[in-house]
Structures are given as structure tokens and as C-alpha cells.
Design a protein around this motif. Structure first.
Motif, short mmCIF file in Angstrom:
data_model
loop_
_atom_site.label_atom_id
_atom_site.label_comp_id
_atom_site.label_asym_id
_atom_site.label_seq_id
_atom_site.Cartn_x
_atom_site.Cartn_y
_atom_site.Cartn_z
N THR A 11 0.84 -1.19 0.00
CA THR A 11 0.00 0.00 0.00
C THR A 11 0.87 1.23 0.00
O THR A 11 2.04 1.19 0.33
N HIS A 242 -6.68 -0.92 -5.84
CA HIS A 242 -6.70 -2.27 -5.27
C HIS A 242 -7.91 -3.04 -5.79
O HIS A 242 -8.99 -3.02 -5.17
N HIS A 292 -9.81 4.42 -3.68
CA HIS A 292 -8.50 3.74 -3.63
C HIS A 292 -8.69 2.24 -3.49
O HIS A 292 -7.95 1.45 -4.05
N HIS A 359 -8.39 2.37 2.80
CA HIS A 359 -8.46 0.91 2.74
C HIS A 359 -9.62 0.34 3.54
O HIS A 359 -9.84 0.74 4.69
FE LIG Z 1 -3.35 1.20 -0.86
#
Ligand SMILES: [Fe+2]
Length: 421
Positions: A11, A242, A292, A359
Motif C-alpha cells: 500500500t 486495489h 482507492h 483501505h
Molecule cells: Fe493502498
């Protein structure tokens, strides 16, 4: 060789941090390992050390603070070598059953010559490989040879638009040319520094938020094999950094900046073609929220609509704005949408408290006694609805971090009821 399928997603927030300490024989790779020595405990080890180190480069911006007993804070220091491989000497013991390869990807080089990048997310991608076999550990790292990285290395200057860095223009005409290239995506970076995934067909792809920054690598040699070309005609410039990848599935979100919303797409193993499952239209704001990452359950895809939204105007600016490519629109509120994977139908769309997240942690389905799904639980790392996390991830702040300020997110529990008809 028996092996465990290790595949990991690095990440931006906690990137690969293979860096070298003051002791040239020690490297830290998330836990304590020491670099290879030909002799250990008085006996010669029968090892073939493959060392492909490139010429050492000077370190830039050394960490400002020592941590007692822990050595220097090296996590935000540029790597010294473009590539390296060798066996590490382990302090302790690796279980014999632990066999396999772990890949990790993240920003690792934050300077070009004398010019230091400013933000964590701008670093050129460093792919790290840890190969466990019969109690031994071989490590390697290598720069991903994106077009952005190769061009920067060749010309010793920034050539593509990174997260916060924009190439300097010699004159007005070159600035206009850059803007034109921005709309086509030509000037956007392909610096795949955000994650690495193993597709169901075995291909290993490094990713970032630009679609062009999907790069196929060899997981054994860490060679850059080439760009991952999507064969469909969906177009677009950005996607979630992601995707969710299993042995049989690949799902991702494509934000639509023209008609605010998100395409939810799926790609089968062995193909390069994304197919649209469905579309989510934004309920608020002038643009879709930054995605994200996103979570998924067995039957549903969760699409977060964060009030931190993409901003085309900020994208055009030559200097970073406080929120970079984004704008905070608390008045537009925050939402979570739930889409059925099988049908593409939206089965829930709820307003949630304002949130800032990179996340998601986990998502799962709650069922009633008859097995019907009644709710989705989607937990995320939430930064107190505070966009200053982007500023805290500037390298200057990370390198001078004293530990006094709690910048870690809290886990937020999102409960999304679903009423099936
Ligand atoms: Fe990330």
C-alpha cells in the motif's frame, strides 16, 4: 517444491520498506533479517549468492530522528540500488513448512538527482521479493521499469504527472501540450507503485490508480515484462488501485468523472477484457469520490462514495493543491452502495457519516435464520473524517514524525441493511 501461494498487496500508506541501515550487513524487511554472509557460526554455508546489485547511489534526505535501540527510521529513505538479490541470514528460525514467495510493492525511490519528491505516493515503484524455502530466505528487490521511471532515469527529470509532482515546462507551448496529453492520458504516470496482484491465470501485475500503470512482472526475476493491455473498449484513465482478485475473479471500479459514477467491472482469468457488471450513479457532489479500494462479499460488491472527490480542475494545476487531485465536499455527504455481483442490480444505497478512507478491512454478509442476506458489514480504516491525512503523508512530515501525533485510522463499522423483495 511445495509452496504456499503468497501474494500480497503493498500500500501507499505502508509501502515496501526494504532499506539498508548503517550496518552494511543488515537489512530490515519488515522484520529482522540480516543480509547474507558466506560464513555463519563458524561454518561455510553452501549457498550461491546471487548479487546483482547496481552501483550504489547516495542516500538522500536521511531520516532526521534516531529511535533508541531500533536504528534509524529508514522507511522513507530512497533505496540505494536499482536492483539487488541475495540470501539473508535469519535471526531466529524460519519454520521448515514455510515455503513460497511473498511479493510486495510500493514507492521506494523518492528523488531524481538532486531533486527530492515531496509526497510518499510519488515514489518510483520498488518490487520486493521474499522467497522462503526449507528454512532459508532469499530476498530481492528491483525497480519496476515503467515508462515514467525509464524516462526519468534517462533524462534525469520528471517526464510524467505523478501523484503530486508535475513535469516542469520549458515554455508555454510545452505546458499546453502537457494539458492536451493529460486529457488523453498520455502525460499521466504509469508508475505502478501501489500494489501487486496475482491473477487467476498466474500472471502477476503491479498496479497504481492510472489504468495505464498496470504492468506485468516476472515474480521470480522481478523483470518488468510489459504493460498489461486491457483489450476492451471501456477506456477511462483511472481505476481503483486495489482490485479484488481471487483464483476465479478480478473485480475493480472505474470512476466516471464525466457523468459522476462508477462502472463495476469484472475480468475473467486468461483474458484482458473487462466486462461491465453494472453502474453506480453518484448521489452527491460534482464528481465521484476517490476509490482507492473497495470491499466485496460472497455475493455483493460494495461501492463507497466518499465526499473526498476527484477534481478535474486540481488535476490541471501545475503545483499541488492541499488535497492534490481531490476536493472535500462534506455538503455532498457520503454513501455506500451495494451491488449484486450476479445481476448488477443495486440492492442498497445508504447515506453514512462523512468518511475518509484509503483501505477497507473486511466485508461480510449477515443472514437471517432462513439464510437470506439481511445486511452487509463493511469495515474500513477511517481517518476521523479528516483529509489532513494526505498532508501527513508528505515525506517531510513522515521523516520528522515524532510519534506524538496519532495519525492512525480507526476501524469504522458500516452496517448496511438490505431488504430483498
Ligand atoms: Fe493502498
Amino acid at each position: 517444491m511445495a509452496s504456499l501461494a503468497f501474494s500480497a498487496t503493498g500500500t501507499n500508506v505502508f509501502p515496501s520498506y526494504m532499506t539498508v541501515s548503517d550496518n552494511p550487513r543488515r537489512a530490515r524487511v519488515g522484520c529482522t533479517f540480516a543480509m547474507a554472509e558466506l560464513k555463519k557460526k563458524g561454518k561455510t554455508r553452501e549457498l550461491t549468492i546471487t548479487n546483482v546489485a547496481t552501483e550504489l547511489r547516495p542516500l538522500v534526505s536521511p531520516p532526521a530522528k534516531e529511535v533508541a535501540g531500533e536504528g534509524k527510521l529508514v522507511a522513507w529513505t530512497s533505496i540505494q540500488q536499482e536492483r539487488w538479490e541475495g540470501e539473508l541470514v535469519v535471526e531466529g528460525e524460519i519454520p521448515q513448512w514455510l515455503n513460497g514467495t511473498y511479493l510486495r510493492n510500493g514507492p521506494g525511490l523518492w528523488h531524481l538527482g538532486d531533486y527530492n519528491f515531496r509526497h510518499l505516493f510519488d515514489g518510483y515503484a520498488t518490487l520486493v521479493r521474499l522467497h522462503f524455502e526449507n528454512g532459508r530466505l532469499v530476498m530481492g528487490h528491483r525497480q519496476i521499469e515503467s515508462e515514467a521511471y525509464k524516462a526519468a532515469k534517462k533524462s534525469n527529470k520528471l517526464c510524467y504527472r505523478e501523484f503530486s509532482e508535475v513535469p516542469k515546462h520549458d515554455n508555454f507551448l510545452s505546458y499546453i501540450g502537457d494539458l492536451a496529453n493529460l486529457f488523453s492520458g498520455a502525460s499521466l504516470t504509469d508508475n505502478a507503485n501501489t500494489g501487486v496482484v496475482k491473477l487467476g491465470d498466474g500472471r502477476v501485475v503491479c498496479l497504481t490508480e492510472t489504468i495505464k500503470g498496470s504492468i506485468v512482472v516476472n515474480p521470480d526475476t522481478l523483470d518488468t515484462l510489459g504493460k498489461f493491455d486491457y483489450s476492451d473498449s471501456l477506456g477511462g484513465l483511472i481505476h481503483s488501485a486495489h482490485p479484488i482478485v481471487t483464483d476465479t475473479e478480478f473485480f475493480t471500479l472505474l470512476p466516471d468523472l464525466v457523468n459522476p459514477g462508477y462502472l463495476v467491472v469484472k475480468m475473467e482469468p486468461g483474458t484482458n477484457e473487462r466486462k461491465v457488471i453494472g453502474r453506480v450513479s453518484c448521489r452527491g457532489g460534482p464528481a465521484p469520490g476517490w476509490v482507492h479500494s473497495f470491499p466485496m462479499t460472497e455475493h455483493y460488491i460494495i461501492v463507497p462514495e466518499m465526499p473526498l472527490r476527484y477534481c478535474a480542475q486540481n488535476l490541471l494545476k501545475a503545483e499541488p493543491t492541499p488535497l492534490y487531485k481531490f476536493e472535500w465536499h462534506p455538503d455532498s455527504k457520503g454513501y455506500i452502495h451495494v451491488m449484486c455481483k450476479a445481476s448488477g442490480n443495486i440492492v442498497a444505497s445508504v447515506e453514512v457519516p462523512l468518511f475518509v478512507t484509503f483501505h477497507f478491512i473486511n466485508a461480510y454478509e449477515e443472514k437471517d435464520e432462513e439464510g437470506r442476506v439481511t445486511a452487509i458489514i463493511a469495515d474500513c480504516c477511517e481517518h476521523n473524517s479528516n483529509t489532513t491525512i494526505l498532508d501527513k503523508l508528505r515525506l517531510e512530515n513522515l521523516r520528522s514524525y515524532s510519534g506524538d501525533d496519532d495519525v492512525l485510522p480507526d476501524a469504522r463499522y458500516n452496517f448496511i441493511p438490505i431488504s430483498m423483495h
